[in-house]
Scaffold this motif. Structure first.
Motif, PDB file in Angstrom:
ATOM      1  N   GLU A 117       0.840  -1.200   0.000  1.00  0.00           N
ATOM      2  CA  GLU A 117       0.000   0.000   0.000  1.00  0.00           C
ATOM      3  C   GLU A 117       0.870   1.243   0.000  1.00  0.00           C
ATOM      4  OE1 GLU A 117      -3.061   0.047   2.985  1.00  0.00           O
ATOM      5  OE2 GLU A 117      -3.659  -1.998   2.517  1.00  0.00           O
ATOM      6  N   GLY A 118       0.489   2.238  -0.801  1.00  0.00           N
ATOM      7  CA  GLY A 118       1.217   3.493  -0.880  1.00  0.00           C
ATOM      8  C   GLY A 118       2.296   3.519  -1.947  1.00  0.00           C
ATOM      9  N   ASP A 119       2.607   2.382  -2.578  1.00  0.00           N
ATOM     10  CA  ASP A 119       3.632   2.341  -3.628  1.00  0.00           C
ATOM     11  C   ASP A 119       3.136   3.034  -4.890  1.00  0.00           C
ATOM     12  OD1 ASP A 119       5.328   0.924  -2.024  1.00  0.00           O
ATOM     13  OD2 ASP A 119       4.898  -1.031  -2.952  1.00  0.00           O
ATOM     14  N   ILE A 120       4.053   3.701  -5.599  1.00  0.00           N
ATOM     15  CA  ILE A 120       3.756   4.275  -6.912  1.00  0.00           C
ATOM     16  C   ILE A 120       4.105   3.194  -7.933  1.00  0.00           C
ATOM     17  CG2 ILE A 120       4.258   6.136  -8.534  1.00  0.00           C
ATOM     18  CD1 ILE A 120       3.001   7.126  -5.956  1.00  0.00           C
ATOM     19  N   VAL A 121       3.144   2.894  -8.818  1.00  0.00           N
ATOM     20  CA  VAL A 121       3.312   1.795  -9.771  1.00  0.00           C
ATOM     21  C   VAL A 121       2.932   2.243 -11.176  1.00  0.00           C
ATOM     22  CG1 VAL A 121       2.936  -0.044  -8.087  1.00  0.00           C
ATOM     23  CG2 VAL A 121       0.998   0.924  -9.286  1.00  0.00           C
ATOM     24  N   SER A 122       3.445   1.509 -12.159  1.00  0.00           N
ATOM     25  CA  SER A 122       2.986   1.689 -13.541  1.00  0.00           C
ATOM     26  C   SER A 122       2.252   0.410 -13.921  1.00  0.00           C
ATOM     27  CB  SER A 122       4.159   1.951 -14.483  1.00  0.00           C
ATOM     28  OG  SER A 122       4.946   0.804 -14.615  1.00  0.00           O
ATOM     29  N   PHE A 123       1.212   0.559 -14.727  1.00  0.00           N
ATOM     30  CA  PHE A 123       0.379  -0.598 -15.065  1.00  0.00           C
ATOM     31  C   PHE A 123      -0.314  -0.372 -16.401  1.00  0.00           C
ATOM     32  CE2 PHE A 123      -2.132   2.381 -12.671  1.00  0.00           C
ATOM     33  CZ  PHE A 123      -3.365   2.391 -13.289  1.00  0.00           C
ATOM     34  N   GLU A 124      -0.865  -1.448 -16.934  1.00  0.00           N
ATOM     35  CA  GLU A 124      -1.680  -1.400 -18.144  1.00  0.00           C
ATOM     36  C   GLU A 124      -3.073  -1.882 -17.779  1.00  0.00           C
ATOM     37  OE1 GLU A 124       0.101  -3.491 -21.409  1.00  0.00           O
ATOM     38  OE2 GLU A 124       2.074  -2.635 -20.979  1.00  0.00           O
ATOM     39  N   LEU A 125      -4.052  -1.492 -18.596  1.00  0.00           N
ATOM     40  CA  LEU A 125      -5.434  -1.894 -18.327  1.00  0.00           C
ATOM     41  C   LEU A 125      -5.857  -3.005 -19.267  1.00  0.00           C
ATOM     42  CD1 LEU A 125      -7.239   1.498 -17.724  1.00  0.00           C
ATOM     43  CD2 LEU A 125      -6.509  -0.181 -16.046  1.00  0.00           C
ATOM     44  N   GLU A 126      -6.688  -3.873 -18.727  1.00  0.00           N
ATOM     45  CA  GLU A 126      -7.237  -4.983 -19.495  1.00  0.00           C
ATOM     46  C   GLU A 126      -8.683  -5.182 -19.079  1.00  0.00           C
ATOM     47  OE1 GLU A 126      -5.917  -9.282 -18.964  1.00  0.00           O
ATOM     48  OE2 GLU A 126      -4.605  -8.556 -20.563  1.00  0.00           O
ATOM     49  N   LYS A 127      -9.552  -5.505 -20.031  1.00  0.00           N
ATOM     50  CA  LYS A 127     -10.973  -5.707 -19.741  1.00  0.00           C
ATOM     51  C   LYS A 127     -11.142  -7.002 -18.957  1.00  0.00           C
ATOM     52  CE  LYS A 127     -15.426  -4.818 -21.041  1.00  0.00           C
ATOM     53  NZ  LYS A 127     -16.094  -4.393 -19.862  1.00  0.00           N
ATOM     54  N   GLY A 128     -11.809  -6.901 -17.811  1.00  0.00           N
ATOM     55  CA  GLY A 128     -12.076  -8.070 -16.979  1.00  0.00           C
ATOM     56  C   GLY A 128     -13.565  -8.359 -16.941  1.00  0.00           C
TER      57      GLY A 128
END
Length: 149
Positions: A125-136
Motif C-alpha cells: 500500500e502506498g507504492d507508486i506503480v505503472s500498469f496497463e489496463l485490461e478488460k475483466g
C-alpha cells in the motif's frame, strides 16, 4: 314415408360453399388473364445512384470506378504513436492474504482492481506503480503492474 335428410340450413350452407368456390375460380381466372408474366427483362429492377428502385438499366457512361483497396471496413487501426498504454498510479489497498487490491490512477483518480496474477513486482500500500489496463469480468483490471517507488 320419412322426411328428407337435407334440412333447410344444410341446403343454405351447401349453396354458400358452392358460391365461394365459383368466386374463387372466377378470381383465379382473372389473375391468370391479367398476369403479365413474360421475359426476364420485364421482371428486372435496378437501383439508381440515389438508391431508388427503377425499371431502366443504369447509363454505362455514368459508371464510376472505385478502388476496392480504398474501402475501409470497421474501426481504423491505432498507430503505435497514438498513446502509451502504460499508466501510473498509487496502490490504495492491497491484501496479501487474499491476493488482490486497488490502484488509484494518477491523472483521472479512477480506481482499478489488481490481482496478484497481474503483478510483475511485489507491491505494498502506498507504492507508486505503472500498469496497463485490461478488460475483466466486472470492468477494467490493472495488469503488468511494476513498482516505480
Amino acid at each position: 314415408m320419412g322426411r328428407s335428410q337435407e334440412t333447410f340450413s344444410k341446403k343454405e350452407k351447401e349453396k354458400k360453399r358452392q358460391k365461394k368456390r365459383q368466386e374463387k375460380e372466377k378470381k383465379r381466372e382473372e389473375r391468370k388473364a391479367n398476369s403479365q408474366g413474360g421475359s426476364l427483362e420485364s421482371m428486372m429492377a435496378y437501383v439508381d445512384e440515389y438508391g431508388n428502385i427503377v425499371d431502366t438499366p443504369p447509363d454505362p457512361s455514368q459508371k464510376e470506378e472505385i478502388d476496392p483497396e480504398s474501402i475501409s471496413i470497421g474501426v481504423p487501426q491505432k498507430s503505435e504513436e497514438d498513446e502509451d498504454p502504460t499508466m501510473t498510479g498509487r496502490v490504495e489497498f492491497f491484501n496479501h492474504n487474499k491476493g488482490f487490491g486497488f490502484i488509484k490512477e494518477r491523472d483521472t483518480k479512477e480506481k482499478y482492481f489488481v490481482h496478484v496474477n497481474g503483478l510483475i513486482d511485489q507491491i505494498d500500500e502506498g507504492d507508486i506503480v505503472s500498469f496497463e489496463l485490461e478488460k475483466g469480468l466486472k470492468g477494467m483490471n490493472a495488469v503488468r503492474v511494476t513498482k516505480i517507488k
